[in-house]
Design a protein around this motif. Structure first.
Motif, PDB file in Angstrom:
ATOM      1  N   GLY A 182       0.833  -1.191   0.000  1.00 37.53           N
ATOM      2  CA  GLY A 182       0.000   0.000   0.000  1.00 37.53           C
ATOM      3  C   GLY A 182       0.871   1.246   0.000  1.00 37.53           C
ATOM      4  N   ILE A 183       0.462   2.262  -0.733  1.00 34.58           N
ATOM      5  CA  ILE A 183       1.146   3.554  -0.704  1.00 34.58           C
ATOM      6  C   ILE A 183       0.087   4.644  -0.536  1.00 34.58           C
ATOM      7  CG2 ILE A 183       2.564   5.228  -1.941  1.00 34.58           C
ATOM      8  CD1 ILE A 183       3.999   3.002  -3.327  1.00 34.58           C
ATOM      9  N   ALA A 184       0.238   5.430   0.515  1.00 31.02           N
ATOM     10  CA  ALA A 184      -0.651   6.570   0.776  1.00 31.02           C
ATOM     11  C   ALA A 184       0.201   7.824   0.628  1.00 31.02           C
ATOM     12  CB  ALA A 184      -1.253   6.465   2.172  1.00 31.02           C
ATOM     13  N   PRO A 185       0.248   8.423  -0.562  1.00 36.95           N
ATOM     14  CA  PRO A 185       1.226   9.477  -0.846  1.00 36.95           C
ATOM     15  C   PRO A 185       0.837  10.874  -0.387  1.00 36.95           C
ATOM     16  CG  PRO A 185      -0.044   8.997  -2.811  1.00 36.95           C
ATOM     17  CD  PRO A 185      -0.534   8.044  -1.745  1.00 36.95           C
ATOM     18  N   PHE A 186      -0.363  11.022   0.164  1.00 37.01           N
ATOM     19  CA  PHE A 186      -0.846  12.358   0.528  1.00 37.01           C
ATOM     20  C   PHE A 186      -0.928  12.512   2.041  1.00 37.01           C
ATOM     21  CE2 PHE A 186      -2.988  11.163  -3.521  1.00 37.01           C
ATOM     22  CZ  PHE A 186      -2.236  11.983  -4.360  1.00 37.01           C
ATOM     23  N   ALA A 187      -1.178  13.729   2.468  1.00 36.02           N
ATOM     24  CA  ALA A 187      -1.357  14.041   3.886  1.00 36.02           C
ATOM     25  C   ALA A 187      -2.328  15.197   4.002  1.00 36.02           C
ATOM     26  CB  ALA A 187      -0.015  14.389   4.535  1.00 36.02           C
ATOM     27  N   PHE A 217      -3.643   4.747  -2.019  1.00 35.97           N
ATOM     28  CA  PHE A 217      -4.711   5.211  -1.137  1.00 35.97           C
ATOM     29  C   PHE A 217      -4.765   6.735  -1.114  1.00 35.97           C
ATOM     30  CE2 PHE A 217      -3.759   0.971   0.261  1.00 35.97           C
ATOM     31  CZ  PHE A 217      -4.971   0.448   0.695  1.00 35.97           C
ATOM     32  N   GLY A 218      -5.976   7.272  -1.135  1.00 34.13           N
ATOM     33  CA  GLY A 218      -6.194   8.707  -1.046  1.00 34.13           C
ATOM     34  C   GLY A 218      -7.676   9.002  -1.065  1.00 34.13           C
ATOM     35  N   GLY A 219      -8.025  10.253  -0.819  1.00 32.54           N
ATOM     36  CA  GLY A 219      -9.442  10.624  -0.801  1.00 32.54           C
ATOM     37  C   GLY A 219      -9.645  11.997  -1.397  1.00 32.54           C
ATOM     38  N   VAL A 240      -7.178   2.878  -5.057  1.00 33.33           N
ATOM     39  CA  VAL A 240      -8.289   2.453  -4.204  1.00 33.33           C
ATOM     40  C   VAL A 240      -9.343   3.557  -4.092  1.00 33.33           C
ATOM     41  CG1 VAL A 240      -8.900   1.597  -1.899  1.00 33.33           C
ATOM     42  CG2 VAL A 240      -6.704   0.974  -2.913  1.00 33.33           C
ATOM     43  N   ALA A 241      -8.948   4.802  -4.388  1.00 31.82           N
ATOM     44  CA  ALA A 241      -9.833   5.951  -4.199  1.00 31.82           C
ATOM     45  C   ALA A 241     -11.148   5.780  -4.936  1.00 31.82           C
ATOM     46  CB  ALA A 241      -9.129   7.220  -4.683  1.00 31.82           C
ATOM     47  N   ALA A 242     -12.253   5.907  -4.199  1.00 28.13           N
ATOM     48  CA  ALA A 242     -13.623   5.816  -4.727  1.00 28.13           C
ATOM     49  C   ALA A 242     -13.983   4.413  -5.200  1.00 28.13           C
ATOM     50  CB  ALA A 242     -13.837   6.820  -5.861  1.00 28.13           C
ATOM     51  N   LYS A 243     -13.121   3.442  -4.977  1.00 32.24           N
ATOM     52  CA  LYS A 243     -13.421   2.062  -5.371  1.00 32.24           C
ATOM     53  C   LYS A 243     -14.002   1.257  -4.205  1.00 32.24           C
ATOM     54  CE  LYS A 243     -11.414   2.829  -9.367  1.00 32.24           C
ATOM     55  NZ  LYS A 243     -10.017   2.386  -9.568  1.00 32.24           N
ATOM     56  N   LEU A 244     -13.538   1.549  -3.002  1.00 31.47           N
ATOM     57  CA  LEU A 244     -13.983   0.839  -1.806  1.00 31.47           C
ATOM     58  C   LEU A 244     -14.422   1.857  -0.760  1.00 31.47           C
ATOM     59  CD1 LEU A 244     -11.023  -1.716  -1.441  1.00 31.47           C
ATOM     60  CD2 LEU A 244     -13.204  -2.099  -2.602  1.00 31.47           C
ATOM     61  N   ASP A 245     -15.355   1.453   0.110  1.00 34.33           N
ATOM     62  CA  ASP A 245     -15.685   2.333   1.226  1.00 34.33           C
ATOM     63  C   ASP A 245     -14.650   2.152   2.325  1.00 34.33           C
ATOM     64  OD1 ASP A 245     -16.364   0.059   2.773  1.00 34.33           O
ATOM     65  OD2 ASP A 245     -18.483   0.205   2.232  1.00 34.33           O
TER      66      ASP A 245
END
Length: 349
Positions: A182-187, A217-219, A240-245
């Motif tokens: 998993g990579i969550a590149p934002f903050a 991962f991001g939102g 993953v954004a907008a693909k899974l809740d």
């Protein structure tokens, strides 16, 4: 002292801070199984607590029925109707302080989080900085419960187990083969995010690794658009954004082999499942007490402190002092790739 039987726990935001309550509440409910816990938080965070025993979530609708002084009075009445007999305020902000006054008027004991503001100020000031490890946030939470008569030892708590992928998630992920990263590149604050060009260099190098699947991962619309573009550019990446809740994202995170995150919420989510977390730090620093739970210091990638001696410049990394605009560029993309390979036990050049 008679121990309470029903404790209200207040922690409204942010995601990382709420996530850090999980190992503490797990330790509490395992050691004291007869105690009932009501967590006052945002509805969005409710899935964090579904696998814990004796815990119910009460939604704080601070933009609706619980807005303002009148709304907080209504909220306190609704909570008192649940027959709580003690309050653990793990937030300690203006809103929870107002609730504290209302609860104390009803004779309820209220214990609050000590945020350690004095030592955090000493750690983040530019001159006469006291550069030392501060108390971890989960331990600060533990101290609140100790004041209510519930001693806890976080070293004894087991973390959350891997969750089973259901059909809907598998429709997105497919069956697991090889390694999942998993990579969550934002903050929440942009200065805490790794520069996008360097992150793309990391993703480019990861294309060379066989049997590696990368989940991004991001939102929010802007982040989702960037991740969708990266998915098109890099063959082994899936946004993953907008693909899974959120609940499904937690299940997916529990099945990862490692997570790369900034000093942000996703690292704490993964740590709760005992997933190895590689964190990239910018203007903040693990010494502030916000490192992911039980993660080794060897997984913390930190800027060049000789070049940027004022780090940490703040607790939350929102403001950028002059000359500190490029602190994260002192973390080479090659170092990030090498740490990923090390954590995933890969031997690719």
């Amino acid at each position: 002292m008679v121990r309470p039987r029903h404790i209200l726990v207040i922690r409204l935001s942010a995601m990382g801070d709420v996530a850090m309550t999980v190992p503490v509440l797990k330790a509490l409910t395992e050691k004291y199984p007869d105690v009932k816990i009501t967590v006052l938080t945002r509805r969005f965070f409710a899935p964090l607590f579904t696998s814990l025993n004796n815990i119910q979530v009460f939604e704080a609708d601070v933009k609706g029925r619980h807005k303002g002084i009148t709304g907080l009075r209504r909220l306190s009445s609704e909570l008192i109707d649940l027959e709580i007999d003690a309050v653990a305020d793990l937030h300690n902000v203006l809103r929870s302080n107002f609730l504290k006054v209302l609860f104390k008027l009803k004779g309820l004991p209220v214990k609050q989080l000590d945020k350690g503001r004095k030592e955090k100020k000493a750690l983040t000031r530019h001159n006469n900085k006291i550069f030392k490890q501060l108390k971890a946030t989960p331990q600060r939470y533990v101290e609140v419960f100790e004041k209510l008569g519930f001693p806890l030892n976080l070293e004894e708590v087991s973390l959350l187990p891997k969750q089973q992928l259901n059909a809907r998630i598998k429709e997105f992920t497919g069956e697991k083969t090889g390694k999942w990263l998993g990579i969550a590149p934002f903050a929440q604050h942009a200065p805490k995010a790794y520069p996008e060009d360097l992150m793309k260099e990391v993703l480019q190098e990861l294309q060379k690794v066989e049997n590696l699947r990368v989940f991004l991962f991001g939102g929010g619309k802007e982040e989702a658009a960037k991740l969708a573009a990266w998915q098109r550019e890099f063959a082994n990446c899936s946004s993953v954004a907008a693909k899974l809740d959120f609940e499904e994202e937690l299940v997916l995170i529990s099945n990862l082999d490692a997570m790369v995150a900034m000093d942000s919420g996703n690292g704490h989510l993964a740590a709760n499942f005992d997933i190895p977390v590689i964190t990239l730090w910018g203007l903040t620093h693990p010494y502030t007490g916000f490192a992911p739970f039980r993660q080794p210091a060897s997984n913390f990638l930190i800027p060049d402190l000789k070049k940027y001696p004022a780090i940490p410049t703040s607790i939350y990394g929102k403001d950028v002092p002059q000359g500190y605009e490029n602190v994260m560029r002192s973390i080479p993309s090659q170092s990030v790739v090498q740490k990923i390979k090390e954590v995933l036990h890969l031997n690719y050049s």
